[in-house]
Enzyme design. Sequence first.
Site, mmCIF file in Angstrom:
data_model
loop_
_atom_site.group_PDB
_atom_site.id
_atom_site.type_symbol
_atom_site.label_atom_id
_atom_site.label_comp_id
_atom_site.label_asym_id
_atom_site.label_seq_id
_atom_site.Cartn_x
_atom_site.Cartn_y
_atom_site.Cartn_z
ATOM 1 N N ASP A 66 -8.649 11.276 19.768
ATOM 2 C CA ASP A 66 -8.909 11.916 21.049
ATOM 3 C C ASP A 66 -8.738 10.940 22.206
ATOM 4 O OD1 ASP A 66 -9.481 14.429 19.974
ATOM 5 O OD2 ASP A 66 -11.589 13.915 19.634
ATOM 6 N N TYR A 153 -13.313 4.519 10.476
ATOM 7 C CA TYR A 153 -13.513 4.213 11.892
ATOM 8 C C TYR A 153 -14.649 3.198 12.060
ATOM 9 C CZ TYR A 153 -10.705 8.250 13.463
ATOM 10 O OH TYR A 153 -9.688 9.142 13.706
#
Length: 313
Positions: A66, A153
Amino acid sequence: MNEQMPVIPSVDGGHLRVRIDLAYDGGPFSGWAVQPGLPTVQGTVESGLELLLRRRVRLTVAGRTDAGVHARGQVTHIDLEPGEWFALSRGRDIDPALALKRRLQATVNRYLPPGAAARTAYASNPASPVVVRAVRLAPAGFDARFSALWRRYSYRIADRPDDQDPLRRSTVLWHSEELDEGLLNQGARPLLGLQDFRAFCKPRVGATTVRELQRFEFEREPDGVLRATIQADAFCHNMVRALIGGALRVGSGEEPPEWMGERLRSRQKDSRSVLAPAHPLVLEEVRYPDDAAELALRAELTRAKRDHIGDDA
């Protein structure tokens, strides 16, 4: 997020699948996926490829990040005709993979958003927010999206004033209260495993929110900064930031440790569902099977699953 399906070469098409590994600073971009009128990582890299290949191209990516999210280990692929691959060397005695790596970096730099590339003091060398890390021919059966075993992540948080380094503020969250590492991990632990993460996702019509969360843990690094590690087979939209946002409420004592598990079981999003800021989030690594046969099988099984449930990997 882009809804494209990856290009699958025909059996007799003779295409070569090329893996391209990227790293990027997500700050100057409105996310990975192409959006009309907005600077995106995908748009920038595809423009660079189109300049080289003189045709339209579409990358398939492992993780569609994003706006504001960074990557050290993003993986993509593209399909080329054999003639296109060998022409990249331009008649010189150089590996086409190395030629593409060098030439793509140069063309990507031409399509960066205005002001995105800093210039160093030495030789006016452009410091690009998008770096082509590696290029190679992919093994048979490889698919950057569907062959992936997991994505990992990281998220860094400076929760003590002495650890809030202004030179790292663009990649570290400055939290106003000191967080309890033990409480953070207590809150995170019940979410591990195959679960329905509807309470921590932005659902898409016809898409599942079931994921296998393999790692969700917090550790204080030697410099005092807290590092969260989040690993899953795949993530649905906003899932990582929602998990971090919930854990922060537990780590600060605002909610008890069992609150995260209760939210998971409720399968409901409400006003307490807060997304953590995007700027400290980094896609660190995408892992694939080592064996070529496993690559193809993994892609086939994952593609069938996603097609069946309309999922967004």
